[in-house]
Design a protein around this motif. Sequence first.
Motif, PDB file in Angstrom:
ATOM      1  N   LEU A   1      13.973  -6.597   8.376  1.00 31.75           N
ATOM      2  CA  LEU A   1      13.097  -5.600   8.002  1.00 31.75           C
ATOM      3  C   LEU A   1      12.191  -6.025   6.854  1.00 31.75           C
ATOM      4  O   LEU A   1      12.251  -6.888   6.075  1.00 31.75           O
ATOM      5  CB  LEU A   1      14.147  -4.614   7.346  1.00 31.75           C
ATOM      6  CG  LEU A   1      15.076  -4.076   8.397  1.00 31.75           C
ATOM      7  CD1 LEU A   1      16.186  -3.122   7.401  1.00 31.75           C
ATOM      8  CD2 LEU A   1      14.662  -3.293   9.350  1.00 31.75           C
ATOM      9  N   ILE A   2      11.068  -5.336   6.998  1.00 30.17           N
ATOM     10  CA  ILE A   2       9.840  -5.593   6.118  1.00 30.17           C
ATOM     11  C   ILE A   2       9.702  -4.345   5.378  1.00 30.17           C
ATOM     12  O   ILE A   2       8.995  -3.345   5.809  1.00 30.17           O
ATOM     13  CB  ILE A   2       8.546  -6.003   6.989  1.00 30.17           C
ATOM     14  CG1 ILE A   2       8.934  -7.224   7.944  1.00 30.17           C
ATOM     15  CG2 ILE A   2       7.396  -6.330   5.925  1.00 30.17           C
ATOM     16  CD1 ILE A   2       7.627  -7.627   8.455  1.00 30.17           C
ATOM     17  N   PRO A   3      10.057  -4.350   3.941  1.00 25.84           N
ATOM     18  CA  PRO A   3       9.839  -3.088   3.269  1.00 25.84           C
ATOM     19  C   PRO A   3       8.386  -3.079   2.870  1.00 25.84           C
ATOM     20  O   PRO A   3       7.899  -3.999   2.717  1.00 25.84           O
ATOM     21  CB  PRO A   3      10.792  -3.248   1.842  1.00 25.84           C
ATOM     22  CG  PRO A   3      11.644  -4.652   2.399  1.00 25.84           C
ATOM     23  CD  PRO A   3      10.849  -5.366   3.342  1.00 25.84           C
ATOM     24  N   MET A   4       8.022  -1.778   2.770  1.00 26.81           N
ATOM     25  CA  MET A   4       6.824  -1.276   2.376  1.00 26.81           C
ATOM     26  C   MET A   4       6.536  -0.762   1.090  1.00 26.81           C
ATOM     27  O   MET A   4       7.440   0.256   0.953  1.00 26.81           O
ATOM     28  CB  MET A   4       5.833  -0.552   3.420  1.00 26.81           C
ATOM     29  CG  MET A   4       5.845  -1.212   4.888  1.00 26.81           C
ATOM     30  SD  MET A   4       4.805  -2.644   5.091  1.00 26.81           S
ATOM     31  CE  MET A   4       3.022  -1.996   4.878  1.00 26.81           C
ATOM     32  N   SER A   5       5.860  -0.841   0.138  1.00 16.76           N
ATOM     33  CA  SER A   5       5.565   0.050  -0.932  1.00 16.76           C
ATOM     34  C   SER A   5       4.094   0.200  -1.321  1.00 16.76           C
ATOM     35  O   SER A   5       3.231  -0.104  -0.394  1.00 16.76           O
ATOM     36  CB  SER A   5       6.288  -0.954  -2.207  1.00 16.76           C
ATOM     37  OG  SER A   5       5.622  -2.377  -2.414  1.00 16.76           O
ATOM     38  N   LEU A   6       4.034   1.186  -2.205  1.00 13.80           N
ATOM     39  CA  LEU A   6       2.495   1.506  -2.720  1.00 13.80           C
ATOM     40  C   LEU A   6       1.821   0.306  -3.312  1.00 13.80           C
ATOM     41  O   LEU A   6       2.602  -0.393  -4.141  1.00 13.80           O
ATOM     42  CB  LEU A   6       2.852   2.587  -3.481  1.00 13.80           C
ATOM     43  CG  LEU A   6       3.489   3.780  -3.395  1.00 13.80           C
ATOM     44  CD1 LEU A   6       3.218   4.734  -4.357  1.00 13.80           C
ATOM     45  CD2 LEU A   6       2.657   4.634  -2.060  1.00 13.80           C
ATOM     46  N   ASN A   7       0.655   0.143  -2.847  1.00 16.18           N
ATOM     47  CA  ASN A   7      -0.425  -0.865  -3.179  1.00 16.18           C
ATOM     48  C   ASN A   7      -0.987  -0.406  -4.543  1.00 16.18           C
ATOM     49  O   ASN A   7      -1.823   0.835  -4.586  1.00 16.18           O
ATOM     50  CB  ASN A   7      -1.433  -1.070  -2.016  1.00 16.18           C
ATOM     51  CG  ASN A   7      -2.437  -2.288  -2.785  1.00 16.18           C
ATOM     52  OD1 ASN A   7      -2.258  -2.738  -3.825  1.00 16.18           O
ATOM     53  ND2 ASN A   7      -3.301  -2.373  -2.071  1.00 16.18           N
ATOM     54  N   PRO A   8      -0.618  -1.196  -5.817  1.00 14.89           N
ATOM     55  CA  PRO A   8      -1.135  -0.624  -7.022  1.00 14.89           C
ATOM     56  C   PRO A   8      -2.857  -0.477  -6.869  1.00 14.89           C
ATOM     57  O   PRO A   8      -3.330   0.277  -7.798  1.00 14.89           O
ATOM     58  CB  PRO A   8      -0.822  -1.533  -7.778  1.00 14.89           C
ATOM     59  CG  PRO A   8       0.510  -2.423  -7.145  1.00 14.89           C
ATOM     60  CD  PRO A   8       0.207  -2.309  -5.967  1.00 14.89           C
ATOM     61  N   GLU A   9      -3.348  -1.249  -5.929  1.00 10.99           N
ATOM     62  CA  GLU A   9      -4.839  -1.362  -6.260  1.00 10.99           C
ATOM     63  C   GLU A   9      -5.454  -0.229  -5.069  1.00 10.99           C
ATOM     64  O   GLU A   9      -6.638  -0.141  -4.879  1.00 10.99           O
ATOM     65  CB  GLU A   9      -5.516  -2.680  -5.440  1.00 10.99           C
ATOM     66  CG  GLU A   9      -4.895  -3.862  -6.216  1.00 10.99           C
ATOM     67  CD  GLU A   9      -6.012  -3.507  -8.029  1.00 10.99           C
ATOM     68  OE1 GLU A   9      -7.169  -3.477  -7.717  1.00 10.99           O
ATOM     69  OE2 GLU A   9      -5.565  -3.994  -9.043  1.00 10.99           O
ATOM     70  N   GLY A  10      -4.637   0.550  -4.404  1.00 10.00           N
ATOM     71  CA  GLY A  10      -4.725   1.417  -3.452  1.00 10.00           C
ATOM     72  C   GLY A  10      -5.776   2.446  -3.839  1.00 10.00           C
ATOM     73  O   GLY A  10      -6.749   3.052  -3.233  1.00 10.00           O
ATOM     74  N   ALA A  11      -5.709   3.026  -4.990  1.00  9.34           N
ATOM     75  CA  ALA A  11      -6.401   4.096  -5.717  1.00  9.34           C
ATOM     76  C   ALA A  11      -6.288   4.174  -7.125  1.00  9.34           C
ATOM     77  O   ALA A  11      -5.054   3.605  -7.838  1.00  9.34           O
ATOM     78  CB  ALA A  11      -6.110   5.299  -5.073  1.00  9.34           C
TER      79      ALA A  11
END
Length: 408
Positions: free
Chosen positions: A88-98
Amino acid sequence: MSIRVSERSGTGGSRLTLHHGTNQSGMRDHNERVVLSLLRQHGSLAKTAIARMTGLSAQTSSIIMRMLEADELLSREEPLRGRIGQPLIPMSLNPEGAFFFGLKIGRRSADLVLIDFIGRIRSMLHMPYDYPTPEPIFSFAATGLTQMMEALTPKQRERVAGIGIAAPFELWKWADTVGAPQAVMDEWRDCDIRARVAALCSFPVYLQNDMTAACGAELVFGQTKDINDFVYFYIGSFIGGGIVINGGLYAGRSGNAGALGSMPVPGPDGTARQLIDIASITALERDVTELGRDPSPLWASPEDWGEMGVELDAWIERAGKAIAQAVIASSSVVDFEAAIIDGWMPSSVRARIVDAVRRHVETFDLEGIQLPAIFEGTVGIHARALGAASLPLSDRYLLGQKLFRKGS
């Protein structure tokens, strides 16, 4: 609230249809907000967990997450190995996204903050004053915005999604309380705060009552993931608060819902007073000043008030009893799960106030009332500035209310 999602295949590929009362053009946006809101609540999730929580198929949740990753709003984490099948590959919010700016206009100071997509403070400026006047504050905002924008890379500047403003409504009515000349405070009467800030930048501008914004910070960034309904108290120069119902910030008809400082409570002498007169830091300031001591640490050092004696003990006791009465009164109207108390103060003082509130609520007649759990807030002294920054974040990327509880 619940959602149902169906998938249809055709020449255009997989398409999402949400039975949620939204129009067709808003469906993709809503689904992305569902995923982003879940990741904000849980930290990181694999697409299988997203599918389980939303009812989406693994394929559909994968498509949504790939789109968000392509927009650089999500980041891949290390694969979870040691299981049968593909890791499984967890995904998280990208700090640089906005990125988001927040401007707090307080009665004793102003703050300008820049946060990233996960709510981490990237930079912050602070300006103290005896009382707020428009021109110095807008000059502070203009200089600060220029300085913070110049410190960003060109790509980061493109990802600034807005600025929120947290300010007390009708500031001109607070002249006597903050010790300001009425003529100076009257400058706020015809001042369009949103328009003045909008003239300083090219991104969207949002405005909210400062205490409602602080409540929003607790909702978005605090540890309230399992709480859908709570009443929130913020103890600043003056005590105020906010209300969360069904996992969403409730601002009310005029944007001033949760004006808890105006709630009538019995004073120490038994006569009716407003909560603001008893449980505000200005009440403690008055006591300290009358004893001939310097009250400036209350405003200049919110993380450390230094050595205070009986005056602090007495204020905590009075404030705890008054807030306890306000908690009970609020709970007789709305069956809140929790009452959360935060403020511009050292964490040790906040803990003592919460203990006093818990102790005092038990001394009242609670027949017919289900007492809410009473917790400390977790955002702290910067709640109003962070709440301001949360306004564009919530409007652009999150759901209006939580659809899912943690662990669901």
